[in-house]
Design a protein around this motif. Structure first.
Motif, PDB file in Angstrom:
ATOM      1  N   ILE A 230      71.821 127.327  10.754  1.00  0.00           N
ATOM      2  CA  ILE A 230      70.609 126.818  11.413  1.00  0.00           C
ATOM      3  C   ILE A 230      70.364 125.365  11.039  1.00  0.00           C
ATOM      4  N   GLN A 231      70.544 125.042   9.766  1.00  0.00           N
ATOM      5  CA  GLN A 231      70.286 123.677   9.305  1.00  0.00           C
ATOM      6  C   GLN A 231      71.288 122.676   9.866  1.00  0.00           C
ATOM      7  N   GLU A 232      72.549 123.050   9.960  1.00  0.00           N
ATOM      8  CA  GLU A 232      73.589 122.087  10.312  1.00  0.00           C
ATOM      9  C   GLU A 232      74.041 122.147  11.767  1.00  0.00           C
ATOM     10  N   VAL A 233      73.822 123.270  12.443  1.00  0.00           N
ATOM     11  CA  VAL A 233      74.281 123.391  13.829  1.00  0.00           C
ATOM     12  C   VAL A 233      73.096 123.421  14.802  1.00  0.00           C
ATOM     13  N   ILE A 234      72.174 124.341  14.616  1.00  0.00           N
ATOM     14  CA  ILE A 234      71.021 124.420  15.516  1.00  0.00           C
ATOM     15  C   ILE A 234      70.023 123.302  15.231  1.00  0.00           C
ATOM     16  N   LYS A 235      69.770 123.065  13.948  1.00  0.00           N
ATOM     17  CA  LYS A 235      68.969 121.925  13.481  1.00  0.00           C
ATOM     18  C   LYS A 235      67.494 121.968  13.877  1.00  0.00           C
ATOM     19  N   GLU A 236      66.948 123.162  13.991  1.00  0.00           N
ATOM     20  CA  GLU A 236      65.512 123.309  14.201  1.00  0.00           C
ATOM     21  C   GLU A 236      65.126 124.760  13.935  1.00  0.00           C
ATOM     22  N   PRO A 237      63.849 125.018  13.639  1.00  0.00           N
ATOM     23  CA  PRO A 237      63.414 126.399  13.414  1.00  0.00           C
ATOM     24  C   PRO A 237      63.673 127.272  14.633  1.00  0.00           C
ATOM     25  N   ILE A 238      63.944 128.535  14.368  1.00  0.00           N
ATOM     26  CA  ILE A 238      64.394 129.428  15.438  1.00  0.00           C
ATOM     27  C   ILE A 238      63.630 130.749  15.425  1.00  0.00           C
ATOM     28  N   TYR A 239      63.746 131.467  16.547  1.00  0.00           N
ATOM     29  CA  TYR A 239      63.416 132.878  16.587  1.00  0.00           C
ATOM     30  C   TYR A 239      64.710 133.618  16.263  1.00  0.00           C
ATOM     31  N   ILE A 240      64.654 134.551  15.348  1.00  0.00           N
ATOM     32  CA  ILE A 240      65.868 135.245  14.929  1.00  0.00           C
ATOM     33  C   ILE A 240      65.745 136.727  15.235  1.00  0.00           C
ATOM     34  N   VAL A 241      66.818 137.287  15.798  1.00  0.00           N
ATOM     35  CA  VAL A 241      66.847 138.681  16.226  1.00  0.00           C
ATOM     36  C   VAL A 241      68.051 139.346  15.592  1.00  0.00           C
ATOM     37  N   GLY A 242      67.852 140.493  14.953  1.00  0.00           N
ATOM     38  CA  GLY A 242      68.964 141.180  14.306  1.00  0.00           C
ATOM     39  C   GLY A 242      68.982 142.657  14.604  1.00  0.00           C
ATOM     40  N   ASN A 243      70.177 143.173  14.875  1.00  0.00           N
ATOM     41  CA  ASN A 243      70.368 144.600  15.113  1.00  0.00           C
ATOM     42  C   ASN A 243      71.086 145.219  13.915  1.00  0.00           C
ATOM     43  N   SER A 244      70.589 146.374  13.462  1.00  0.00           N
ATOM     44  CA  SER A 244      71.224 147.117  12.378  1.00  0.00           C
ATOM     45  C   SER A 244      71.361 146.238  11.129  1.00  0.00           C
ATOM     46  N   LEU A 245      72.593 146.019  10.653  1.00  0.00           N
ATOM     47  CA  LEU A 245      72.813 145.126   9.512  1.00  0.00           C
ATOM     48  C   LEU A 245      72.231 143.745   9.789  1.00  0.00           C
ATOM     49  N   GLY A 246      72.385 143.264  11.018  1.00  0.00           N
ATOM     50  CA  GLY A 246      71.848 141.955  11.375  1.00  0.00           C
ATOM     51  C   GLY A 246      70.347 141.873  11.210  1.00  0.00           C
ATOM     52  N   GLY A 247      69.655 143.011  11.365  1.00  0.00           N
ATOM     53  CA  GLY A 247      68.213 143.031  11.161  1.00  0.00           C
ATOM     54  C   GLY A 247      67.858 142.810   9.705  1.00  0.00           C
ATOM     55  N   TYR A 248      68.591 143.450   8.802  1.00  0.00           N
ATOM     56  CA  TYR A 248      68.364 143.250   7.368  1.00  0.00           C
ATOM     57  C   TYR A 248      68.617 141.792   7.009  1.00  0.00           C
ATOM     58  N   VAL A 249      69.743 141.237   7.497  1.00  0.00           N
ATOM     59  CA  VAL A 249      70.070 139.845   7.186  1.00  0.00           C
ATOM     60  C   VAL A 249      68.998 138.904   7.736  1.00  0.00           C
ATOM     61  N   ALA A 250      68.515 139.182   8.944  1.00  0.00           N
ATOM     62  CA  ALA A 250      67.471 138.341   9.545  1.00  0.00           C
ATOM     63  C   ALA A 250      66.215 138.340   8.696  1.00  0.00           C
ATOM     64  N   LEU A 251      65.810 139.519   8.230  1.00  0.00           N
ATOM     65  CA  LEU A 251      64.613 139.635   7.395  1.00  0.00           C
ATOM     66  C   LEU A 251      64.825 138.946   6.052  1.00  0.00           C
ATOM     67  N   HIS A 259      60.482 128.347   6.359  1.00  0.00           N
ATOM     68  CA  HIS A 259      60.295 127.084   7.075  1.00  0.00           C
ATOM     69  C   HIS A 259      61.264 126.934   8.243  1.00  0.00           C
ATOM     70  N   LEU A 260      62.302 127.787   8.295  1.00  0.00           N
ATOM     71  CA  LEU A 260      63.284 127.720   9.380  1.00  0.00           C
ATOM     72  C   LEU A 260      63.048 128.793  10.443  1.00  0.00           C
ATOM     73  N   VAL A 261      61.981 129.571  10.307  1.00  0.00           N
ATOM     74  CA  VAL A 261      61.770 130.739  11.161  1.00  0.00           C
ATOM     75  C   VAL A 261      60.459 130.641  11.935  1.00  0.00           C
ATOM     76  N   LYS A 262      60.534 130.906  13.235  1.00  0.00           N
ATOM     77  CA  LYS A 262      59.334 130.986  14.064  1.00  0.00           C
ATOM     78  C   LYS A 262      58.935 132.431  14.321  1.00  0.00           C
ATOM     79  N   GLY A 263      59.849 133.353  14.120  1.00  0.00           N
ATOM     80  CA  GLY A 263      59.559 134.761  14.311  1.00  0.00           C
ATOM     81  C   GLY A 263      60.821 135.583  14.130  1.00  0.00           C
ATOM     82  N   VAL A 264      60.659 136.843  13.724  1.00  0.00           N
ATOM     83  CA  VAL A 264      61.777 137.757  13.493  1.00  0.00           C
ATOM     84  C   VAL A 264      61.593 138.999  14.350  1.00  0.00           C
TER      85      VAL A 264
END
Length: 503
Positions: A230-251, A259-264
Motif C-alpha cells: 500500500i505504501q509503495e505501490v498504491i500510495k494512499e489509504p485504502i478500503y481493504i477486503v479479505g476473504n477467509s485467511l485474507g480477512g484475518y490478514v486485513a484485520l 492510518h492506511l485504512v479507510k475501512g475493512v
C-alpha cells in the motif's frame, strides 16, 4: 526498487484519535451510522409518533415498528438469526424484493473494467503478483482485496471487472501463494560425488540461501507485505477486503496500520490461524517445537508434509473441497480449479505449504486485532455466507457482538467464498458501504432505506445472470441502539449547548 528488510513491520501504538481519514469521515456519529439513518428519514414524508416500545413511521398507508436485536443482549452474545427472521416475517408479511445490477457481460456488449497484471519486487528473489483495474483519477477510492488460503488474486476477477468501473481495484497474491512463489530454490544441496541432485521440490536442501534467512510464510509476513504494498505501490489509504485467511490478514494489517485504512470488510474471515505458539508471545513454549517454518525444512517434516500434500493436490480433492465451500453447485468453478491446480505444480509449492503449516501464530490474535481496530475507530463491515461449512455465521455474529455498530450482512444461499459465488450481491453491498463512508453517512447503508427505524431487515436481492433471474436473501443487522434514543441524545446536547450560550 528498494529491497526492504525481512523483519516484521511494527504495530503502531493505540491512540484515541485517527488522523485525516477519521477527521473527514466521522465528525460526530459512530461510523456515520446515525447519519445513514437520518438520510432516508429526511427523504420520506413520515410523521413520527414515539412510544415506550419503539417508534412508528406512519405514511404511505404503512406502519413500521422498531425492533431491537434481542439476542445481542443474551448472555451468549449470539443472534438467533432464524428466530429473528421468522418473527419478523410473521409481523410484516412477505420479504421485500430488491432488483440489483448483474455483472457486466462482455458477450452482451456491456463494458467491464479491463484488468491488468503487475509485478512488484519486495524482497530478493520474490516478485509480488497483483491484478488491478480502474484508476486513481478524480479521487476514486482505492479498494484492495486479499485472497484466502490456496488461491490468489484470480479469485477476485468478478470484483475487478465490475467494481473497477467506479473505483481503483487491486488484488494481491500473498508471498508463498498464488503467483507470488519464490523464483529460485531457497536452499542449496552440498554437492557430493558429482551428484547434481534432481529433486523436483525446492526448500529441502542442506543450507539456506542468504536471501531466505529467517523466511517464514506466516501471517506476520503477510500483514507486513500488505503494508509495504500500500505504501509503495498504491500510495494512499485504502478500503481493504479479505476473504477467509485474507480477512484475518486485513484485520491484522488494519490494527497495525490504521492510518492506511479507510475501512475493512470481512468476507467469512477465519478467526484463527497457525497451530504453533508465537516465539514473541510464548518464547519458552515455542522452544519445544523444533521447526518454525524456516528453511531448510527438516527431512522428517518433509515426509509427513509430502504425504499430506499429495492428498491435497489431487484434482479429485480440489474438486471436493470446492464443492464443500460453494453452496450453489451451479457456480462455474472451472477457472478457479485450473488455477489452483496450476499453483500446486510449481516446484516451490510443497515447501511453501510446509512453511505455512509450521509457521507460528501471529503476534496479534484475531480478537486482539479486532480490539485494536475498535480502539482506533476503524470502520468494519461484515458479510458472511450463511451456508459456509468452515467459518459458520456464528463467528461473524461474535464479531458483531464486539462491534455493535458494524453493519452485518448474512447472505443465503452462499458459502465460504460469497464474492465468487454471489458477486452481484457482494459488489452491491460493497458499493453501498463505501458510498456510506465516503459521504460521511449521508448516503444510507445498503438495505437501510424506508425501514431505517428497523435493525433486523431481511430482503430478497434479485439479479440476472446468464439470462436467468436469480434471488438471494440478505439478512441485515445494524445497531441495537434505538435511533430515537440517539437522536434525542444528540438534539438534547445541541439544545443544552445553545442554552448555555444564552445564559
Amino acid at each position: 526498487m528498494e529491497i526492504l528488510s525481512s523483519h516484521s513491520a511494527p504495530c503502531y501504538p493505540i491512540v484515541n484519535s485517527r488522523k485525516s481519514v477519521s477527521d473527514r469521515r466521522k465528525p460526530k456519529f459512530d461510523h456515520g451510522y446515525v447519519r445513514s439513518e437520518l438520510w432516508p428519514l429526511n427523504n420520506h414524508n413520515h410523521n413520527h409518533n414515539h412510544n415506550s416500545s419503539g417508534f412508528y413511521l406512519n405514511g404511505h398507508n404503512r406502519t413500521f415498528k422498531s425492533t431491537p436485536i434481542r439476542a445481542l443482549k443474551a448472555d451468549e452474545g449470539v443472534i438467533d438469526a432464524k428466530e429473528v427472521l421468522e418473527d419478523m416475517t410473521k409481523r410484516r408479511g412477505s420479504i421485500p424484493k430488491v432488483l440489483i445490477p448483474g455483472l457486466p457481460d462482455d458477450s452482451r456488449g456491456e463494458i467491464s473494467a479491463p484488468i491488468s497484471s503487475g509485478s512488484w519486487e519486495w524482497k530478493p528473489k520474490f516478485n509480488i503478483h497483483y491484478e488491478r483495474s480502474g484508476s486513481k483519477k478524480n479521487g476514486a477510492p482505492q479498494v484492495l482485496f486479499l485472497p484466502g488460503f490456496g488461491v490468489g488474486s484470480f479469485h477476485y476477477e468478478k470484483q475487478l471487472k465490475d467494481l473497477g468501473q467506479d473505483y481503483g481495484v487491486w488484488a494481491i497474491d500473498f508471498l508463498g501463494q498464488g503467483m507470488s512463489l519464490a523464483r529460485e530454490d531457497p536452499t542449496r544441496q552440498q554437492q557430493q560425488d558429482g551428484d547434481q541432485g534432481d529433486d523436483p521440490f525446492w526448500g529441502f536442501g542442506d543450507e539456506t540461501e542468504p536471501w531466505a534467512d529467517n523466511l517464514v510464510y506466516s501471517i506476520d509476513l503477510w500483514q507486513e507485505q500488505v503494508a509495504y504494498f500500500i505504501q509503495e505501490v498504491i500510495k494512499e489509504p485504502i478500503y481493504i477486503v479479505g476473504n477467509s485467511l485474507g480477512g484475518y490478514v486485513a484485520l491484522y494489517f488494519a490494527a497495525c496500520n490504521p492510518h492506511l485504512v479507510k475501512g475493512v470488510t470481512l468476507l467469512n474471515a477465519t478467526p484463527f490461524w497457525g497451530f504453533f505458539p508465537n516465539p514473541t508471545r510464548n518464547p519458552r513454549l515455542s522452544e519445544m517445537f523444533p521447526s518454525a517454518g524456516t528453511f531448510p525444512l527438516p527431512l522428517r517434516v518433509r515426509k509427513i508434509i509430502e504425504f499430506v500434500w499429495e492428498k491435497i493436490r489431487d484434482p479429485r480433492s480440489i474438486r471436493e473441497i470446492l464443492k464443500q465451500v460453494y453452496a450453489d453447485h451451479s457456480t462455474n468453478i472451472d477457472k478457479v480449479f485450473s488455477r489452483i491446480l496450476e499453483i500446486t505444480e510449481h516446484p516451490a509449492a510443497l515447501a511453501s505449504f510446509a512453511s505455512i503449516m509450521l509457521a507460528p501464530q501471529g503476534k496479534l490474535s484475531f480478537g486482539e486485532a479486532l480490539s485494536r481496530c475498535k480502539a482506533q475507530d476503524v470502520p468494519i463491515c461484515l458479510m458472511y455466507g450463511k451456508e459456509d461449512p468452515w467459518v459458520r455465521p456464528v463467528w461473524g455474529l461474535q464479531v458483531k457482538k464486539k462491534l455493535p455498530e458494524a453493519p452485518y450482512y448474512q447472505i443465503s444461499p452462499a458459502g465460504h467464498c460469497p464474492h465468487d459465488e454471489v458477486p452481484e450481491v457482494v459488489n452491491y453491498l460493497l458499493r453501498g458501504w463505501i458510498k456510506n463512508l465516503e459521504s460521511q453517512g449521508f448516503v444510507a447503508l445498503p438495505l437501510v432505506d424506508d425501514e431505517s427505524g428497523r435493525f433486523d431487515v431481511a430482503k430478497d436481492l434479485e439479479y440476472v445472470r446468464d439470462g436467468k433471474k436469480r434471488s438471494v436473501r440478505v439478512q441485515f443487522y445494524g445497531s441495537e441502539t434505538s435511533i430515537w434514543s440517539r437522536l434525542t441524545s444528540y438534539f438534547n446536547t445541541q439544545f443544552q449547548d445553545v442554552k448555555i450560550k444564552f445564559m
